[in-house]
Design a protein around this motif. Structure first.
Motif, PDB file in Angstrom:
ATOM      1  N   GLN A   7       0.822  -1.206   0.000  1.00 27.18           N
ATOM      2  CA  GLN A   7       0.000   0.000   0.000  1.00 27.18           C
ATOM      3  C   GLN A   7       0.862   1.265   0.000  1.00 27.18           C
ATOM      4  O   GLN A   7       0.557   2.241  -0.679  1.00 27.18           O
ATOM      5  CB  GLN A   7      -0.950   0.030   1.207  1.00 27.18           C
ATOM      6  N   ALA A  17       2.502   1.614  -3.426  1.00 23.88           N
ATOM      7  CA  ALA A  17       1.531   2.114  -4.406  1.00 23.88           C
ATOM      8  C   ALA A  17       1.307   3.610  -4.219  1.00 23.88           C
ATOM      9  O   ALA A  17       1.227   4.369  -5.198  1.00 23.88           O
ATOM     10  CB  ALA A  17       0.212   1.350  -4.268  1.00 23.88           C
ATOM     11  N   LYS A  62       4.126   5.677  -5.662  1.00 24.60           N
ATOM     12  CA  LYS A  62       4.028   5.809  -7.122  1.00 24.60           C
ATOM     13  C   LYS A  62       2.987   6.860  -7.492  1.00 24.60           C
ATOM     14  O   LYS A  62       3.162   7.610  -8.457  1.00 24.60           O
ATOM     15  CB  LYS A  62       3.711   4.458  -7.749  1.00 24.60           C
ATOM     16  N   TYR A  63       1.908   6.921  -6.730  1.00 31.31           N
ATOM     17  CA  TYR A  63       0.887   7.958  -6.950  1.00 31.31           C
ATOM     18  C   TYR A  63       1.483   9.349  -6.708  1.00 31.31           C
ATOM     19  O   TYR A  63       1.296  10.263  -7.510  1.00 31.31           O
ATOM     20  CB  TYR A  63      -0.302   7.710  -6.032  1.00 31.31           C
TER      21      TYR A  63
END
Length: 87
Positions: free
Chosen positions: A58, A61, A64-65
């Motif tokens: 999480q 991720a 990367k956002y």
């Protein structure tokens, strides 16, 4: 642990003061969490290659956002997850 922008800025100031990084240096943040330190270091230093390593999917991720919100075309920024395969 939550880092505030102030703590991140202090870390980057110390990097710039004691190391004086160049474009050929590589920054690696083990346990990079949301990637804030990697992104801020990319913005505030001359380093062109920055790597964040995070094993919690999480957080990886989200990093990367965050990277997608700060496009830095002259920098190579990588966020790596699943460096170990426990299965």
């Amino acid at each position: 642990m939550k880092f505030s922008i102030t703590v991140i800025e202090i870390i980057i100031e110390k990097i710039n003061r004691y190391k004086k990084p160049s474009s050929s240096d590589v920054f690696i943040d083990i346990g990079s969490g949301s990637g804030k330190l990697v992104i801020h270091t990319a913005i505030k230093t001359e380093m062109n290659t920055l790597i964040g390593v995070e094993i919690i999917p999480q957080r990886a991720a989200y990093s990367k956002y965050i990277k997608s919100k700060f496009p830095l075309p002259d920098k190579s920024i990588f966020f790596i997850e699943r460096i170990f395969n426990f299965i």
